[in-house]
Design an enzyme around this catalytic site. Sequence first.
Site, PDB file in Angstrom:
ATOM      1  N   PHE A   1       0.884  -1.166   0.000  1.00 43.88           N
ATOM      2  CA  PHE A   1       0.000   0.000   0.000  1.00 43.88           C
ATOM      3  C   PHE A   1       0.921   1.215   0.000  1.00 43.88           C
ATOM      4  O   PHE A   1       1.886   1.272   0.764  1.00 43.88           O
ATOM      5  CB  PHE A   1      -0.886  -0.005   1.250  1.00 43.88           C
TER       6      PHE A   1
ATOM      7  N   ASP B   1       3.389  -4.787   8.636  1.00 46.84           N
ATOM      8  CA  ASP B   1       2.173  -3.989   8.589  1.00 46.84           C
ATOM      9  C   ASP B   1       0.986  -4.960   8.586  1.00 46.84           C
ATOM     10  O   ASP B   1       0.836  -5.752   7.659  1.00 46.84           O
ATOM     11  CB  ASP B   1       2.187  -3.125   7.323  1.00 46.84           C
TER      12      ASP B   1
ATOM     13  N   TYR C   1      -9.379   0.277  11.819  1.00 44.76           N
ATOM     14  CA  TYR C   1     -10.709   0.575  11.267  1.00 44.76           C
ATOM     15  C   TYR C   1     -11.177  -0.428  10.235  1.00 44.76           C
ATOM     16  O   TYR C   1     -12.226  -0.241   9.635  1.00 44.76           O
ATOM     17  CB  TYR C   1     -10.774   2.002  10.705  1.00 44.76           C
ATOM     18  N   LYS C   2     -10.384  -1.468  10.008  1.00 43.29           N
ATOM     19  CA  LYS C   2     -10.808  -2.495   9.050  1.00 43.29           C
ATOM     20  C   LYS C   2     -11.448  -3.636   9.852  1.00 43.29           C
ATOM     21  O   LYS C   2     -12.562  -3.495  10.348  1.00 43.29           O
ATOM     22  CB  LYS C   2      -9.606  -2.939   8.230  1.00 43.29           C
TER      23      LYS C   2
ATOM     24  N   ARG D   1     -12.681  -5.281  -5.185  1.00 46.70           N
ATOM     25  CA  ARG D   1     -12.253  -5.897  -3.924  1.00 46.70           C
ATOM     26  C   ARG D   1     -13.473  -6.258  -3.095  1.00 46.70           C
ATOM     27  O   ARG D   1     -14.385  -5.449  -2.912  1.00 46.70           O
ATOM     28  CB  ARG D   1     -11.428  -4.901  -3.086  1.00 46.70           C
TER      29      ARG D   1
END
Lengths: 394, 394
Positions: A126, A195, A220-221, A369
């Site tokens: 990312f 990560d 937050y995922k 996704r």
Amino acid sequence: MSELAVRAEKSDAADELAGLRERFVLDEAVYLDGNSLGALPAAVPGRLDDVVRRQWGSLRIRSWDESGWWTAPERIGDRIAPLVGAAAGQIVVGDSTSVNVFKALVGAVRLAGEGRDEILVDATTFPTDGYIAQSAARMTGCELRPVAPDEVADALGPRTAAVLLNHVDYRTGRLHDLPSLTAAIHAAGALAVWDLCHSAGALPVGLDAHGVDLAVGCTYKYLNGGPGAPAYLYVRRDLQDRFDSPLPGWNSHAEPFGMRTAYEPAAGAVRGRVGTPDILSMLALEAALEVWDGVSVEAVRAKSLALTDFFLECVGAYVPEGVVESLTPAAHAERGSQVALRCRDAGAVMKRLVERGVVGDFRSPDILRFGFTPLYVGFADVERAARVLAETVG
Amino acid sequence: MSELAVRAEKSDAADELAGLRERFVLDEAVYLDGNSLGALPAAVPGRLDDVVRRQWGSLRIRSWDESGWWTAPERIGDRIAPLVGAAAGQIVVGDSTSVNVFKALVGAVRLAGEGRDEILVDATTFPTDGYIAQSAARMTGCELRPVAPDEVADALGPRTAAVLLNHVDYRTGRLHDLPSLTAAIHAAGALAVWDLCHSAGALPVGLDAHGVDLAVGCTYKYLNGGPGAPAYLYVRRDLQDRFDSPLPGWNSHAEPFGMRTAYEPAAGAVRGRVGTPDILSMLALEAALEVWDGVSVEAVRAKSLALTDFFLECVGAYVPEGVVESLTPAAHAERGSQVALRCRDAGAVMKRLVERGVVGDFRSPDILRFGFTPLYVGFADVERAARVLAETVG
């Protein structure tokens, strides 16, 4: 009812995690974007209202002690710890993932010591990890080398100070082999920085078991902490004494209220703190983490694999061949908790899917996704998503 | 009723800002700690509930666009801008003050260019600025020199890259001369970085008018944004193109959703962003800033000086001579919006004051701090606080 729909119904009936869906606020849509923003846990609105009205509005500054505000970063870190296989005392919550990548990577280079002046970074990362790694390299006098994760072992050398890798690739959903990569990095005398944004809360991580040095992740995922909720930093216990943060804010001082001119770092994970913790977001996250009470990450992983297997099967059955191509590995050992499908006009396709109540997201240039959050996604959701996808691209 | 109490009543009756108190949730206590944590604005709980239940709970990821989440850092920055004398497009909100000090100071050193390898920092600063300045110096190859603000002019030299100063001293409440110090720093060819934590929302700052280069501040004191609310970064417009952030997260990219491997900084203030914005805290702050609608900072400043003058007068009248000593300058030009009294057993005294409904705070080793927030503190509050103080120390 199709055979797949019947099987979905049976799987849902047999699913021991199915009841967890009630811990969330959800609607009729099939929400397959929990890998971007987790759904709202039902406990959050009431808790946050109490934080705002009583703790801030009435107790005001007394809440720094009386409501446990001051110790929230390490307390919530300890709540996340079992979800990523860490013993207590090694995680603090706060700042964004990007800021924590900077702390972790600069910290890792300093821990690696003299003579090591190279950082390897996942070439498929990312983007923010790559940008921040570039800055960390520049500011520590290192060279940055982007390397594909499966080439890391060959790229390691006596100059390598640290390696920054993603546990799960944000686009393809590929799960990288944390144990063996960490071991290879250690064999080369370098530090492993992971990560966990796309793995924490979706599958076992095993930070302590595999000897990971430093790690960061967002909340937050799959941890459902809310939009832009604070991230976290893991520093392995036996490295904490030598961890030398590039952001030594007053919250990381051994005696923060001593107001000393000279900096003296605190012991333990607290050394990873920086400034005043962002209490509203942080305590919303704390309430959100209660959905994990009594939930085993292993059970979540088993259901996650069953969901993604079933999705790929349904897509194979419903979508005409050649229309979509899965970028997500078929092997369980290489799969996170999302499925990425390459597709023509993916942006427009995703827009239509969302209009029809199947919410995934689009990633440039051509990827659909779909994230599968075992806490609130069921098998009937999966079958419906594949069916609507087939109708949309057909 | 004492003569001072009578005067207080008259002053309150004549106070054009008195009605603003209704924009806050307050109780019977005299809250003189708004310089640490501002009181709760009445608009916040309802707004935050909407953000949580509707924007997160129902719209979910759609809110990044539809609820204006993505652009919140710059939008809220533009709302703060007039309060600190800045035109729009120069402030972004996000991260802690400490993190923003790091961005600002490293950015300033890079803007100063070759041959300048020294940072001056306020020797009396709130500690975090000094700690972070030390790290910024270390990571940019600079030397850090702590200097009292009134010695800055003499300390400046051809090696000086940047100077980090506090607009108002957190302990004594002394207001430093931002215009003349900034001019002196510029005359030496260096950059001026100001920390506005204790001045923004309490007095006019005039960032644009005085040519300040970079500035940072928190939003939880006089801006009432809530505990640990996100801080902000100001980068003067004509420096933005050359501002080179040490934390170039994906949110500062020219095309953040392009997911490019190569970093290309965005134009404008947005370049100061880092990671995903902390939406719950940020939108609570946005609601909190509505209390400023129709309020002039000049009127706030006039009332602030009247309040602190009156407090010093009441303390002089009520408290036996020699028991407390004011560290806050008598001259208006040198006074922020707080009064610091040196006192024996200050920690214990403050505890008793709080028990009696007069809330200030204690700062090590011997200081009672009283902050005066003109938006919700009145003259009768001030008289009562001084009276209770006299009874407590008497």
